[in-house]
Write a protein that holds these residues in place. Structure first.
Motif, mmCIF file in Angstrom:
data_model
loop_
_atom_site.group_PDB
_atom_site.id
_atom_site.type_symbol
_atom_site.label_atom_id
_atom_site.label_comp_id
_atom_site.label_asym_id
_atom_site.label_seq_id
_atom_site.Cartn_x
_atom_site.Cartn_y
_atom_site.Cartn_z
ATOM 1 N N ASP A 6 56.444 37.038 34.560
ATOM 2 C CA ASP A 6 56.857 37.629 33.339
ATOM 3 C C ASP A 6 57.436 38.903 33.668
ATOM 4 N N PRO A 7 58.694 39.185 33.483
ATOM 5 C CA PRO A 7 59.338 40.465 33.817
ATOM 6 C C PRO A 7 59.218 41.500 32.834
ATOM 7 N N GLU A 8 58.318 41.204 31.600
ATOM 8 C CA GLU A 8 58.094 42.166 30.783
ATOM 9 C C GLU A 8 56.922 43.120 31.401
ATOM 10 N N PRO A 9 57.137 44.519 31.077
ATOM 11 C CA PRO A 9 55.920 45.338 31.610
ATOM 12 C C PRO A 9 54.663 45.319 30.674
ATOM 13 N N PRO A 10 53.519 45.740 31.283
ATOM 14 C CA PRO A 10 52.275 45.532 30.638
ATOM 15 C C PRO A 10 52.363 46.535 29.375
ATOM 16 N N GLY A 11 51.684 46.444 28.382
ATOM 17 C CA GLY A 11 51.999 47.345 27.146
ATOM 18 C C GLY A 11 51.905 48.817 27.513
ATOM 19 N N ARG A 45 55.978 47.419 38.420
ATOM 20 C CA ARG A 45 57.196 47.406 39.232
ATOM 21 C C ARG A 45 58.044 46.082 38.839
ATOM 22 N N PRO A 46 59.225 46.100 38.744
ATOM 23 C CA PRO A 46 59.725 44.687 38.836
ATOM 24 C C PRO A 46 59.985 44.069 40.192
ATOM 25 N N THR A 47 59.607 42.609 40.182
ATOM 26 C CA THR A 47 60.077 41.674 41.401
ATOM 27 C C THR A 47 61.211 40.849 41.189
ATOM 28 N N GLY A 48 61.244 40.221 42.218
ATOM 29 C CA GLY A 48 62.349 39.206 42.084
ATOM 30 C C GLY A 48 62.043 37.956 41.222
ATOM 31 N N SER A 49 60.648 37.897 41.131
ATOM 32 C CA SER A 49 60.338 36.658 40.208
ATOM 33 C C SER A 49 59.340 37.149 38.925
ATOM 34 N N ALA A 64 54.882 43.329 39.280
ATOM 35 C CA ALA A 64 53.584 43.345 39.998
ATOM 36 C C ALA A 64 53.045 44.533 39.375
ATOM 37 N N VAL A 65 51.869 44.373 38.805
ATOM 38 C CA VAL A 65 51.007 45.380 38.296
ATOM 39 C C VAL A 65 50.024 45.837 39.236
ATOM 40 N N TRP A 66 49.813 47.194 39.278
ATOM 41 C CA TRP A 66 48.911 47.653 40.438
ATOM 42 C C TRP A 66 47.897 48.706 39.997
ATOM 43 N N PHE A 67 47.032 48.947 40.765
ATOM 44 C CA PHE A 67 46.174 50.369 40.786
ATOM 45 C C PHE A 67 45.889 50.701 42.268
ATOM 46 N N ARG A 68 45.194 51.899 42.133
ATOM 47 C CA ARG A 68 45.026 52.317 43.693
ATOM 48 C C ARG A 68 43.513 53.098 43.320
#
Length: 150
Positions: free
Chosen positions: A90-95, A128-132, A135-139
């Motif tokens: 899903d290209p939509e960013p998380p809320g 961040r957007p990806t080609g498909s 990606a949602v990330w944390f550090r």
């Protein structure tokens, strides 16, 4: 420019990448992979927090994206800590991942706290957007040796 830019990473960082089913069964598999990755190198990141936040990201990807495309989990161990990414179609960013929505979650509702936990417990997080899709990330940072549980 001398040295590495902030967005560049050493090519030698150990990393793990796995495709997970687009079902709730992906959550315990993702938790186990993160636990094993951090234990394998005796990495100094808080494993319990990493597992919890990974479970939240994977559960959100399963719950809030449609289709049966696999979800991808990427775990990268960095000298300063670890980064976990969950890729979904899903290209939509998380809320409200990077900024609070304003209102606190309803204490009587089952959901609504996952992104709050990720914001509160991670060193940084984002998407961040990806080609498909995205990606949602944390550090998470490395925990100093004197503060690690025995």
């Amino acid at each position: 420019m001398n040295g590495l830019a902030l967005h560049e990473r050493p090519a030698s960082s150990p990393s793990w990448r796995i495709a997970l089913p687009h079902t709730a069964a992906a959550v315990p598999v993702a938790r186990a992979l993160v636990r094993d990755a951090l234990a394998e190198l005796e990495h100094g990141t808080d494993c319990d927090t990493a597992e919890l936040l990974t479970a939240e990201l994977v559960a959100n990807a399963v719950e809030h994206t449609s289709g049966s495309s696999p979800i991808e989990l990427v775990v990268e161990l960095l000298p300063s800590g670890c980064q976990v990414e969950v890729h979904d179609p899903d290209p939509e960013p998380p809320g409200d991942l990077t900024q609070p929505a304003g209102a606190m979650p309803d204490p009587w509702q089952e959901g609504g706290r996952g992104l709050l936990l990720i914001r509160a417990l991670s060193q940084s997080c984002g998407h961040r957007p990806t080609g498909s899709g995205k990606a949602v990330w944390f550090r998470l940072p490395v925990v100093p040796a004197q503060r690690r549980p025995v």
